[in-house]
Scaffold this motif. Sequence first.
Motif, mmCIF file in Angstrom:
data_model
loop_
_atom_site.group_PDB
_atom_site.id
_atom_site.type_symbol
_atom_site.label_atom_id
_atom_site.label_comp_id
_atom_site.label_asym_id
_atom_site.label_seq_id
_atom_site.Cartn_x
_atom_site.Cartn_y
_atom_site.Cartn_z
ATOM 1 N N GLU B 211 -49.443 22.187 83.442
ATOM 2 C CA GLU B 211 -49.291 20.817 83.942
ATOM 3 C C GLU B 211 -47.902 20.267 83.637
ATOM 4 O O GLU B 211 -47.406 19.390 84.332
ATOM 5 N N GLY B 212 -47.292 20.772 82.579
ATOM 6 C CA GLY B 212 -45.994 20.220 82.186
ATOM 7 C C GLY B 212 -44.806 21.086 82.599
ATOM 8 O O GLY B 212 -43.702 20.875 82.120
ATOM 9 N N PHE B 213 -45.034 22.052 83.485
ATOM 10 C CA PHE B 213 -43.943 22.937 83.883
ATOM 11 C C PHE B 213 -42.835 22.172 84.598
ATOM 12 O O PHE B 213 -43.095 21.319 85.452
ATOM 13 N N ARG B 214 -41.598 22.495 84.233
ATOM 14 C CA ARG B 214 -40.436 21.925 84.915
ATOM 15 C C ARG B 214 -39.306 22.930 84.813
ATOM 16 O O ARG B 214 -39.397 23.899 84.052
ATOM 17 N N PRO B 215 -38.241 22.725 85.596
ATOM 18 C CA PRO B 215 -37.124 23.654 85.483
ATOM 19 C C PRO B 215 -36.574 23.616 84.053
ATOM 20 O O PRO B 215 -36.250 22.553 83.531
ATOM 21 N N THR B 216 -36.509 24.769 83.419
ATOM 22 C CA THR B 216 -36.138 24.849 82.012
ATOM 23 C C THR B 216 -34.939 25.787 81.860
ATOM 24 O O THR B 216 -34.972 26.920 82.338
ATOM 25 N N ALA B 217 -33.907 25.296 81.198
ATOM 26 C CA ALA B 217 -32.692 26.101 81.037
ATOM 27 C C ALA B 217 -32.941 27.242 80.060
ATOM 28 O O ALA B 217 -33.399 27.027 78.940
ATOM 29 N N VAL B 218 -32.654 28.457 80.498
ATOM 30 C CA VAL B 218 -32.872 29.636 79.656
ATOM 31 C C VAL B 218 -31.979 29.565 78.412
ATOM 32 O O VAL B 218 -32.395 29.915 77.307
ATOM 33 N N GLY B 219 -30.752 29.072 78.614
ATOM 34 C CA GLY B 219 -29.818 28.968 77.496
ATOM 35 C C GLY B 219 -30.366 28.116 76.360
ATOM 36 O O GLY B 219 -30.243 28.468 75.184
ATOM 37 N N THR B 220 -31.000 26.991 76.731
ATOM 38 C CA THR B 220 -31.568 26.099 75.720
ATOM 39 C C THR B 220 -32.707 26.786 74.980
ATOM 40 O O THR B 220 -32.804 26.703 73.746
ATOM 41 N N VAL B 221 -33.567 27.477 75.744
ATOM 42 C CA VAL B 221 -34.707 28.172 75.140
ATOM 43 C C VAL B 221 -34.201 29.208 74.127
ATOM 44 O O VAL B 221 -34.668 29.271 72.990
ATOM 45 N N VAL B 222 -33.212 29.996 74.555
ATOM 46 C CA VAL B 222 -32.686 31.043 73.675
ATOM 47 C C VAL B 222 -32.021 30.422 72.448
ATOM 48 O O VAL B 222 -32.228 30.871 71.318
ATOM 49 N N ALA B 223 -31.238 29.354 72.671
ATOM 50 C CA ALA B 223 -30.540 28.723 71.546
ATOM 51 C C ALA B 223 -31.528 28.207 70.504
ATOM 52 O O ALA B 223 -31.344 28.399 69.299
ATOM 53 N N LYS B 224 -32.617 27.577 70.975
ATOM 54 C CA LYS B 224 -33.612 27.042 70.032
ATOM 55 C C LYS B 224 -34.329 28.162 69.298
ATOM 56 O O LYS B 224 -34.633 28.058 68.113
ATOM 57 N N ALA B 225 -34.614 29.251 70.028
ATOM 58 C CA ALA B 225 -35.281 30.385 69.393
ATOM 59 C C ALA B 225 -34.361 31.005 68.340
ATOM 60 O O ALA B 225 -34.805 31.361 67.244
ATOM 61 N N LEU B 226 -33.076 31.108 68.679
ATOM 62 C CA LEU B 226 -32.116 31.676 67.727
ATOM 63 C C LEU B 226 -32.039 30.825 66.460
ATOM 64 O O LEU B 226 -31.985 31.339 65.347
ATOM 65 N N ASP B 227 -32.057 29.497 66.652
ATOM 66 C CA ASP B 227 -32.036 28.587 65.499
ATOM 67 C C ASP B 227 -33.157 28.899 64.518
ATOM 68 O O ASP B 227 -32.968 28.894 63.307
ATOM 69 N N ALA B 228 -34.347 29.159 65.089
ATOM 70 C CA ALA B 228 -35.517 29.377 64.240
ATOM 71 C C ALA B 228 -35.449 30.727 63.526
ATOM 72 O O ALA B 228 -35.947 30.870 62.419
ATOM 73 N N VAL B 229 -34.839 31.717 64.179
ATOM 74 C CA VAL B 229 -34.855 33.077 63.637
ATOM 75 C C VAL B 229 -33.646 33.342 62.732
ATOM 76 O O VAL B 229 -33.701 34.184 61.831
ATOM 77 N N GLN B 230 -32.576 32.607 62.966
ATOM 78 C CA GLN B 230 -31.308 32.851 62.272
ATOM 79 C C GLN B 230 -31.425 32.955 60.743
ATOM 80 O O GLN B 230 -30.863 33.882 60.159
ATOM 81 N N PRO B 231 -32.185 32.048 60.083
ATOM 82 C CA PRO B 231 -32.270 32.155 58.611
ATOM 83 C C PRO B 231 -32.807 33.514 58.147
ATOM 84 O O PRO B 231 -32.279 34.119 57.212
ATOM 85 N N LEU B 232 -33.853 33.988 58.840
ATOM 86 C CA LEU B 232 -34.451 35.277 58.507
ATOM 87 C C LEU B 232 -33.448 36.407 58.741
ATOM 88 O O LEU B 232 -33.315 37.324 57.927
ATOM 89 N N ALA B 233 -32.731 36.304 59.880
ATOM 90 C CA ALA B 233 -31.744 37.331 60.219
ATOM 91 C C ALA B 233 -30.620 37.346 59.181
ATOM 92 O O ALA B 233 -30.196 38.418 58.730
ATOM 93 N N ALA B 234 -30.162 36.149 58.798
ATOM 94 C CA ALA B 234 -29.068 36.056 57.828
ATOM 95 C C ALA B 234 -29.469 36.691 56.502
ATOM 96 O O ALA B 234 -28.688 37.391 55.866
#
Lengths: 139, 387
Positions: B211-234
Motif C-alpha cells: 500500500e505504501g509503495f512509491r518510487p524509491t531511490a536505490v542510492g538512498t536504500v543502499v546508503a542507509k543499509a551501509l550505515d547500519a552495517v558499517q560498524p560491524l564491517a569496521a
Amino acid sequence: MSQPARLMIIDDDPDFVAGIRGVLEGAGYQVDVAYNPRAGFEALRRRPPDLLLLDILMGRGAEGVMLARKMRKDPQLSQIPTLIITGVREQIAFLFPGQAVHPHILPVDELMEKPVDPQLLLDRVKALLDAAARRREAG
Amino acid sequence: MASEARVLVIDDEQVVLDSCRQILELAGYTVATAADGASGLERVDDFAPDLVFVDLKMPGLSGFEVLKRLRTLDPTIVAIVITGYATLSSAVEAMQKGAYDFLPKPFTPEEFRLITRRGLEKRRLVQQTLALRREKEMLREHFATIVSHELKSPLAAVQQNLLLLSTEVAGSLAEAQRRRLERVMGRIDALLQMINTWLRVISTDLDKIKEGFRPTAVGTVVAKALDAVQPLAARKGIEIQTAFPDALPPVWGDEGTLVEALVNLLGNAVKYSHPDGRVDIAASLEGGRVRITVTDAGIGIPPDELPHIFGDFYRGTGGTAAGMGVGLGLAITRRIIEAHDGTITAESVPGRGSTFRLTLPAAVAAPPAPASSATEPTQAARVGGVG
C-alpha cells in the motif's frame, strides 16, 4: 545552572526504572518517578519537570500514549521535552535496524528502545535539555 | 435455542408460505415470509435471517437471482431452495451456486422440520468457523504485542540493570569477571534480537507494505543499509565497495523494508567474510529492472545447503557460534523482495565466497499494479513526474 535538572520517569516496570534511574542519578540529575499514568499525570501538573522519560505502553493498552495525548492538549505540559522509551518498537511502525521511526506524539519528543545504552541515554537527555534551554533563551 | 433462530421463506404461493409459517412457529422459530424475490431480499437486512428458503420458480426475480444476491448480501446466511420434482436439475444447479440443500415439493411437515434443523445446524457451523477464523486473525495481529510486552519487558529490565551494574562496578572487577558480565549482556542482547526477528516473521503481513509503495531511490536504500552495517564491517576490518552507474531509475517499493533486506544481505556478507576482507555491492539497470548484487569473498555456502538458505529457520553450518543468527534473515529478505515483485538468487563456492543477486522493478512507468492504477488514473503521471 546551579540547580541540577529535574527529570521525571513514568513507567510501570520498577526494575526498568531502577536501571535507568541509577544512570541518570549517577550523572547528577534529580529524578522523580511515577509508576502509573494517572499518578504520573498528577505529578506532571503539580510540578512539571525539565524533561520527561515516558513509557508509552503501560498497563493493558497504550496508556502512555493516552497520557502523551493529554499532555499535548495542555499548553504548559506540551512543552516538556519528552524521551519516549518503549519496549515494542515493532508496533509503532514497520521498522528496520537503526532507523527508529518517530511517533511524534508530542511537539518535542525522541524515541528510544528498551534496553537503552546508558551513555546514549545521557547523550539524548542532555541534547533535549540543551535544546529546551536554547528555545527558552530565544523565546 | 430454537426460538432464537430466524427463518425467512420466499415463495410466490401463499399456501406454501402459510403452512411453512405454521410449521416453523410451532417449532418455536421466528419466521418472516415474502411473496417474491425482491421483497424477500429487502427483508434480509432488517429481519437478519439465519436460514432462507427460496422457491426457484417465481415470477419476477428468479430463485437463482435471489440466491446470487443473497450471497453478496451475507454469504454466511444458509439458503435452501424449494423446487418441484420436475426441476430437480435446477436444484442441483442451485446447489452449485451456493444453496446448501434443496427441498422438493410437495413436502411433509416432518421433512420441512428436518431440513430446517439441518440448515440451522449448518448455519451454526458456518458461524463457528467464522468466529474461529476471526479469533485466529486477532491472535495473529495481537501476537506481536503480547509477546513483545510479556517477553521483552522483563528482558529489557534485566539488561538495563546489568548495564547500570557494569558501569557501577567497572573499576572493581577482575578481568575474568568483566568478561563474564559482558558475555551475560551479550547473550541477553542476542535473546532480545531473536525475539524481535521472530516477531517480524510471525506478525508481519508483508502484503501490507504494498500500500505504501512509491518510487524509491536505490542510492538512498543502499546508503542507509551501509550505515547500519558499517560498524560491524569496521570491527572486522572489512571494506565495502560500491559500484553504481551515474543514472539509475528508482525502484517501485517501500524504502524501509528494502533497507532491511539489504542490511540482511550485507550483514551476512560481512559476517561470513574473513577478517580484513572485502564486500562488493553493485547496481545496474537491466531490461526495466534494477539489479543489485552483493558479493563477498568469505567462507561460502556448501552446495547441499544452497537450495535451503531462503527457507524459514535455516541456519548455516559454516559460521562460528558467535556469528550465528536465528536463521530468519534470508527468509525475511526473500519475502520482502517477493512482496516487491522482485527476485533473489544466490551463488556460492565454498572457500571462495558468495554472490546474492536481486532484481526489482524499476519505477520508470506506471506501477505494476493494474487494479490500483485503473481506479487512480493520475497515478501513472504522478509516478512519471517523480521518477
